[in-house]
Write an enzyme that holds these catalytic residues in place. Structure first.
Site, PDB file in Angstrom:
ATOM      1  N   ASP A  26      -6.080  -6.417   7.175  1.00  0.00           N
ATOM      2  CA  ASP A  26      -4.673  -6.057   7.005  1.00  0.00           C
ATOM      3  C   ASP A  26      -4.410  -4.648   7.546  1.00  0.00           C
ATOM      4  O   ASP A  26      -3.770  -3.823   6.884  1.00  0.00           O
ATOM      5  CB  ASP A  26      -4.291  -6.168   5.519  1.00  0.00           C
ATOM      6  CG  ASP A  26      -2.792  -6.049   5.286  1.00  0.00           C
ATOM      7  OD1 ASP A  26      -2.016  -6.242   6.237  1.00  0.00           O
ATOM      8  OD2 ASP A  26      -2.398  -5.747   4.146  1.00  0.00           O
TER       9      ASP A  26
ATOM     10  N   HIS B  20      -4.659  -2.560  -4.674  1.00  0.00           N
ATOM     11  CA  HIS B  20      -5.756  -3.511  -4.478  1.00  0.00           C
ATOM     12  C   HIS B  20      -6.900  -2.872  -3.722  1.00  0.00           C
ATOM     13  O   HIS B  20      -6.712  -1.848  -3.056  1.00  0.00           O
ATOM     14  CB  HIS B  20      -5.258  -4.738  -3.701  1.00  0.00           C
ATOM     15  CG  HIS B  20      -4.380  -4.388  -2.536  1.00  0.00           C
ATOM     16  ND1 HIS B  20      -3.010  -4.414  -2.593  1.00  0.00           N
ATOM     17  CD2 HIS B  20      -4.663  -3.958  -1.286  1.00  0.00           C
ATOM     18  CE1 HIS B  20      -2.488  -4.050  -1.442  1.00  0.00           C
ATOM     19  NE2 HIS B  20      -3.465  -3.753  -0.632  1.00  0.00           N
TER      20      HIS B  20
ATOM     21  N   ASP C 221       0.651   3.154  -1.321  1.00  0.00           N
ATOM     22  CA  ASP C 221       0.879   1.846  -0.707  1.00  0.00           C
ATOM     23  C   ASP C 221       1.185   0.778  -1.754  1.00  0.00           C
ATOM     24  O   ASP C 221       0.503   0.683  -2.780  1.00  0.00           O
ATOM     25  CB  ASP C 221      -0.377   1.448   0.081  1.00  0.00           C
ATOM     26  CG  ASP C 221      -0.232   0.095   0.730  1.00  0.00           C
ATOM     27  OD1 ASP C 221       0.621  -0.040   1.612  1.00  0.00           O
ATOM     28  OD2 ASP C 221      -0.958  -0.840   0.329  1.00  0.00           O
TER      29      ASP C 221
ATOM     30  N   GLU D 225       5.669   3.951  -1.204  1.00  0.00           N
ATOM     31  CA  GLU D 225       5.995   2.858  -0.292  1.00  0.00           C
ATOM     32  C   GLU D 225       6.492   1.712  -1.167  1.00  0.00           C
ATOM     33  O   GLU D 225       5.721   0.914  -1.681  1.00  0.00           O
ATOM     34  CB  GLU D 225       4.779   2.418   0.524  1.00  0.00           C
ATOM     35  CG  GLU D 225       5.149   1.459   1.647  1.00  0.00           C
ATOM     36  CD  GLU D 225       4.757   0.010   1.399  1.00  0.00           C
ATOM     37  OE1 GLU D 225       5.370  -0.868   2.031  1.00  0.00           O
ATOM     38  OE2 GLU D 225       3.856  -0.262   0.580  1.00  0.00           O
TER      39      GLU D 225
HETATM   40  C1  GLC Z   1       2.129  -2.219   2.431  1.00  0.00           C
HETATM   41  C2  GLC Z   1       1.768  -1.974   3.877  1.00  0.00           C
HETATM   42  C3  GLC Z   1       1.506  -3.276   4.558  1.00  0.00           C
HETATM   43  C4  GLC Z   1       0.374  -3.978   3.851  1.00  0.00           C
HETATM   44  C5  GLC Z   1       0.630  -4.077   2.343  1.00  0.00           C
HETATM   45  C6  GLC Z   1      -0.616  -4.431   1.599  1.00  0.00           C
HETATM   46  O1  GLC Z   1       3.290  -2.944   2.301  1.00  0.00           O
HETATM   47  O2  GLC Z   1       2.788  -1.257   4.507  1.00  0.00           O
HETATM   48  O3  GLC Z   1       1.187  -3.100   5.918  1.00  0.00           O
HETATM   49  O4  GLC Z   1       0.230  -5.266   4.382  1.00  0.00           O
HETATM   50  O5  GLC Z   1       1.070  -2.859   1.793  1.00  0.00           O
HETATM   51  O6  GLC Z   1      -1.497  -3.339   1.526  1.00  0.00           O
END
Ligand code: GLC
Length: 637
Positions: free
Chosen positions: A132, A175, A275, A317
């Site tokens: 990811d 996570h 995040d 975020e």
């Molecule tokens: C946030 C990140 C994204 C990622 C997700 C899981 O939304 O910006 O890119 O897939 O977290 O970590």
């Protein structure tokens, strides 16, 4: 109360200024730690506070003199992120500069653009294979080997600081990778580590939670739980099946992260991007996003950094509904105590919406009704980032204008996929969900705005028009207040990476289309007059330069939406004690007139356009004529 003495007394060794400073900060911020911990962990809170303060003290003692000086500087200038000279840039290290050492060599390029804030995408060691984009961290204490080492990271932060730039890194706290040591120990049967995760022996609880949970990646990772044979249970996996959600109701998880944060801070990291923060706390019967405990945890983490390393700021975020977003910047008892920055997702979506619809009314409705943020917090404004665009148009806002929310979201998804009459966008549909008919969009700014198609057509008129639209969009994120962040490649007007699917592990995730490697050949043409790169790059440099000279754009000031006289013109008003700023944006490809009486009413009839240095000019019929996509930054002093 914890056993820590928090009152600076006359018996404190005067010679030991460091000690006194630590005690002063503890005195100031310990209450925030305790207020955050108590509702989370009840009678375990005070003992936990003791442990956290021990960690903070150890980190404080180990902090370099250089970083202590940075702490002091930021305590003296707590609004450093709100300064109009802040310009951000976000990139994947390897796609921008090869590795961390290579990045040091690119500092002059960033400096030329005016960058003061650099966000490097996840660079701590992820799991092997698909990860990811680095958001599946296997080790928070090591750098991805192909990018360098922790020493290289420290060398980079040092070099950035010397150049007047700060570094933002992701803190993935919802996570960890299935391969992280904690998860490995849980899989090996260690009960203490099993408690780090949400594990269920059968489907009863997962099914109960699923009843109210949305899916983040319905396409390639449906559902929110994954069966793991080794674990012998269902583990919570909001994102991919190899990203295991952490159990923050376990105080051991909090302690681990405090230690990780302090370690990164002592490497010189300035801002931590929290995040997927919304997902950290789970509650049955809810969508498990933005539960009140999320803000209590953030308050604890923030207070600890303020005690040990106040140079460090937090960025949330949280891509959530505008009405829920403000809590991440602090509301109620958390005001001023959680994140300093949050993504202005709504502004981003509304910019794309205005351009597609050639109409500012929905944006005015949505943005004009946002409650004010705390004055100490700041928006991160952006046009594109590494993620897809989710068309976050609220039904209520659309309804207020007689539009259907679903209809408009669908229009935007089709427009930016280039399959709506008149659109030249080249976006890709991301995560189409047949159950909800929801479509998100991937694509670089240039590909979405039509610059990519215009360049292919080689038609200079189309190219100029698309470049002007891009300048207008950048003007909006630069004049809103906050930290405008440019996504790597957008400063050159780079198109989608046509080869995005050819990299192993990327084939299912078209967000890689808008994460191109920086086109260094194109970058060299930024000094070639008349090239597209020179136009886009030059426009950005100029906007950033003028912005830095305007105190009106300080992030503490709110942007208000001005009256709409023509649906193609967005007017923004910022009242700073130094004077008024009025932004006028023609979001269409046609000439438009702005009434002179309105300029007089707003007290900007004698204003100067800071971008050109000229006074307003009146055309026929007492009108100010705006060229296609023209922008005015009017200031009255
Ligand atoms: C946030 C990140 C994204 C990622 C997700 C899981 O939304 O910006 O890119 O897939 O977290 O970590």
């Amino acid at each position: 109360m914890p056993a820590v003495t928090v009152t600076p007394t006359s018996s404190a060794p005067i010679s030991d200024e460091r000690d006194l400073m630590f005690r002063a900060r503890l005195h100031r911020w310990l209450p925030d730690v305790l207020d955050g911990l108590r509702p989370l962990y009840d009678d375990r809170a005070d003992a936990l506070a003791d442990d956290l303060i021990d960690l903070a003290r150890a980190a404080y003692d180990a902090r370099s003199p250089e970083l202590h000086a940075r702490d002091l500087e930021r305590l003296l200038r707590p609004d450093w992120l709100q300064d109009p000279s802040m310009l951000g840039y976000a990139a994947y290290t390897e796609r921008f500069a090869g590795d961390l050492r290579g990045l040091i060599d690119e500092i002059p390029y960033l400096d030329e653009l005016g960058v003061r804030y650099l966000h490097l995408m996840p660079l701590l060691r992820p799991r092997e294979g698909d990860n990811d984009g680095g958001y599946a961290v296997a080790d928070y204490r090591a750098v991805r080997p192909d990018l360098g080492s922790m020493d290289d990271l420290e060398a980079l932060t040092h070099a950035l600081h010397e150049a007047g730039m700060s570094l933002t890194l992701d803190l993935v706290l919802n996570h960890v990778a299935r391969e992280h040591d904690w998860a490995a120990k849980a899989r090996a049967g260690d009960p203490a580590y099993r408690e780090y995760f949400h594990v269920f022996a059968d489907r009863a609880m997962p099914d109960a939670y699923e009843a109210s949970l949305p899916e983040v990646f319905p396409d390639f990772a449906p559902g929110n739980f994954t069966w793991d044979d080794e674990l012998g249970g269902w583990v919570w996996t909001t994102f991919n099946e190899w990203q295991w959600d952490l159990n923050w109701s376990n105080p051991a998880v909090l302690k681990e992260f405090v230690s990780i944060i302090l370690d990164l801070a002592n490497r010189g990291v300035d801002v931590l991007r929290l995040d997927a923060i919304a997902f950290m706390w789970k509650r049955l019967g809810t969508d498990c996003q933005g539960e009140p405990e999320v803000h209590a945890v953030t308050q604890v983490l923030r207070a600890i950094t303020r005690i040990a390393c106040p140079a460090v700021a937090f960025k949330a975020e949280a891509i959530v509904a505008p009405t829920k977003l403000l809590a991440y910047l602090g509301s109620g008892s958390h005001t001023g105590k959680v994140s300093d920055l949050a993504y202005h997702n709504s502004l981003m979506v509304q910019i794309w919406s205005m351009l597609a619809a050639r109409d500012v009314r929905l944006a005015a409705q949505a943005l004009g009704n946002l409650p004010p943020k705390p004055p100490t917090a700041t928006w991160l404004t952006y046009l594109r980032c590494h993620d897809d665009i989710g068309w976050a148009i609220m039904d209520e806002d659309a309804g207020a204008l007689g539009l259907s929310g679903h209809g408009h979201r669908s229009f935007l998804a089709h427009w930016y996929a280039g399959d709506f009459p008149g659109s030249t966008a080249k976006g890709l549909v991301f995560q189409y969900n047949p159950a909800t008919d929801d479509r998100r969009t991937s694509g670089t700014a240039a590909s979405l705005i039509g610059l990519d198609a215009a360049e292919e057509s080689a038609d200079p008129v189309r190219i100029a028009s698309a470049a002007a639209a891009l300048r207008l969009s950048h003007s909006l994120i630069m004049s809103w207040g906050g930290v405008p962040v440019i996504w790597s490649g957008d400063e050159l007007g780079q198109a989608n990476d046509r080869e995005w699917a050819s990299e192993p592990g990327h084939e299912d995730d078209n967000r890689w289309a808008h994460r191109p490697r920086l086109d260094h050949d194109r970058a060299t043409t930024r000094h070639t007059q008349g090239s597209v790169a020179a136009t886009v790059f030059g426009d950005l440099v100029e906007l950033a330069r003028v912005r830095a000279s305007l105190p009106h754009l300080h992030g503490s000031v709110e942007t208000a939406i001005g009256p709409i006289d023509d649906p193609g013109i967005l007017v923004t008003v910022r009242d700073h004690p130094i004077g008024r700023f009025v932004g006028v944006h023609n979001v269409t490809e046609r000439r438009r007139a702005w009434p002179g009486w309105r300029a007089r009413e707003l007290d900007v009839a004698d204003a100067v356009d800071a971008l050109t240095g000229s006074r307003l000019e009146w055309g026929e019929g007492d009108q100010v004529w705006l060229e296609p996509y023209e922008v005015l930054w009017l200031t009255t002093n």
